[in-house]
Design a protein around this motif. Sequence first.
Motif, PDB file in Angstrom:
ATOM      1  N   UNK A 103      34.849 -47.755 -37.583  1.00 42.53           N
ATOM      2  CA  UNK A 103      35.744 -47.880 -36.431  1.00 42.53           C
ATOM      3  C   UNK A 103      34.963 -47.707 -35.136  1.00 42.53           C
ATOM      4  N   UNK A 104      34.154 -46.658 -35.097  1.00 43.96           N
ATOM      5  CA  UNK A 104      33.376 -46.377 -33.893  1.00 43.96           C
ATOM      6  C   UNK A 104      32.424 -47.525 -33.570  1.00 43.96           C
ATOM      7  N   UNK A 105      31.849 -48.153 -34.595  1.00 46.48           N
ATOM      8  CA  UNK A 105      30.939 -49.280 -34.367  1.00 46.48           C
ATOM      9  C   UNK A 105      31.673 -50.427 -33.671  1.00 46.48           C
ATOM     10  N   UNK A 106      32.915 -50.687 -34.074  1.00 44.74           N
ATOM     11  CA  UNK A 106      33.697 -51.739 -33.424  1.00 44.74           C
ATOM     12  C   UNK A 106      33.965 -51.399 -31.967  1.00 44.74           C
ATOM     13  N   UNK A 107      34.312 -50.142 -31.695  1.00 46.43           N
ATOM     14  CA  UNK A 107      34.596 -49.727 -30.318  1.00 46.43           C
ATOM     15  C   UNK A 107      33.347 -49.825 -29.448  1.00 46.43           C
ATOM     16  N   UNK A 108      32.215 -49.372 -29.981  1.00 42.09           N
ATOM     17  CA  UNK A 108      30.960 -49.431 -29.232  1.00 42.09           C
ATOM     18  C   UNK A 108      30.597 -50.887 -28.949  1.00 42.09           C
ATOM     19  N   UNK A 109      30.770 -51.758 -29.943  1.00 46.03           N
ATOM     20  CA  UNK A 109      30.499 -53.174 -29.738  1.00 46.03           C
ATOM     21  C   UNK A 109      31.413 -53.746 -28.663  1.00 46.03           C
ATOM     22  N   UNK A 110      32.705 -53.404 -28.727  1.00 43.01           N
ATOM     23  CA  UNK A 110      33.663 -53.918 -27.753  1.00 43.01           C
ATOM     24  C   UNK A 110      33.298 -53.485 -26.336  1.00 43.01           C
ATOM     25  N   UNK A 111      32.666 -52.326 -26.187  1.00 42.29           N
ATOM     26  CA  UNK A 111      32.329 -51.844 -24.854  1.00 42.29           C
ATOM     27  C   UNK A 111      31.187 -52.625 -24.217  1.00 42.29           C
TER      28      UNK A 111
END
Length: 115
Positions: free
Chosen positions: A102-110
Amino acid sequence: MQRRSFLKGSALCIGIAATGLPTGVLASQPAMRLLRSPAWARLGQRARTELPATDIAGLDADAHSVIELLSTSRQGFKARLADDIREGRTVTIGGVTLSRSEAALFVFASRTPLA
């Protein structure tokens, strides 16, 4: 090929190129919408301020495989989230514990342009 289908496909390809995904990773349209979500980008920015640089680098490296899984297999993605939690592969952002996927997706989205 109908013009509408061609234009829709072209727009999707441009969107994928704008995210920085390697050409081998074709994100589905629902996944692309999530990756361009301002809420996800805000969570990713918060992660970038709260987590050590080594964690961020690892999450950035994991993002492409997570996006590919999210785009191709919803069940596989859910299983990966459950495995992350079960195996203790978690991060805490803003007092909330998230799976590393989940965190990887959020970091990518940022780091993805929201235009």
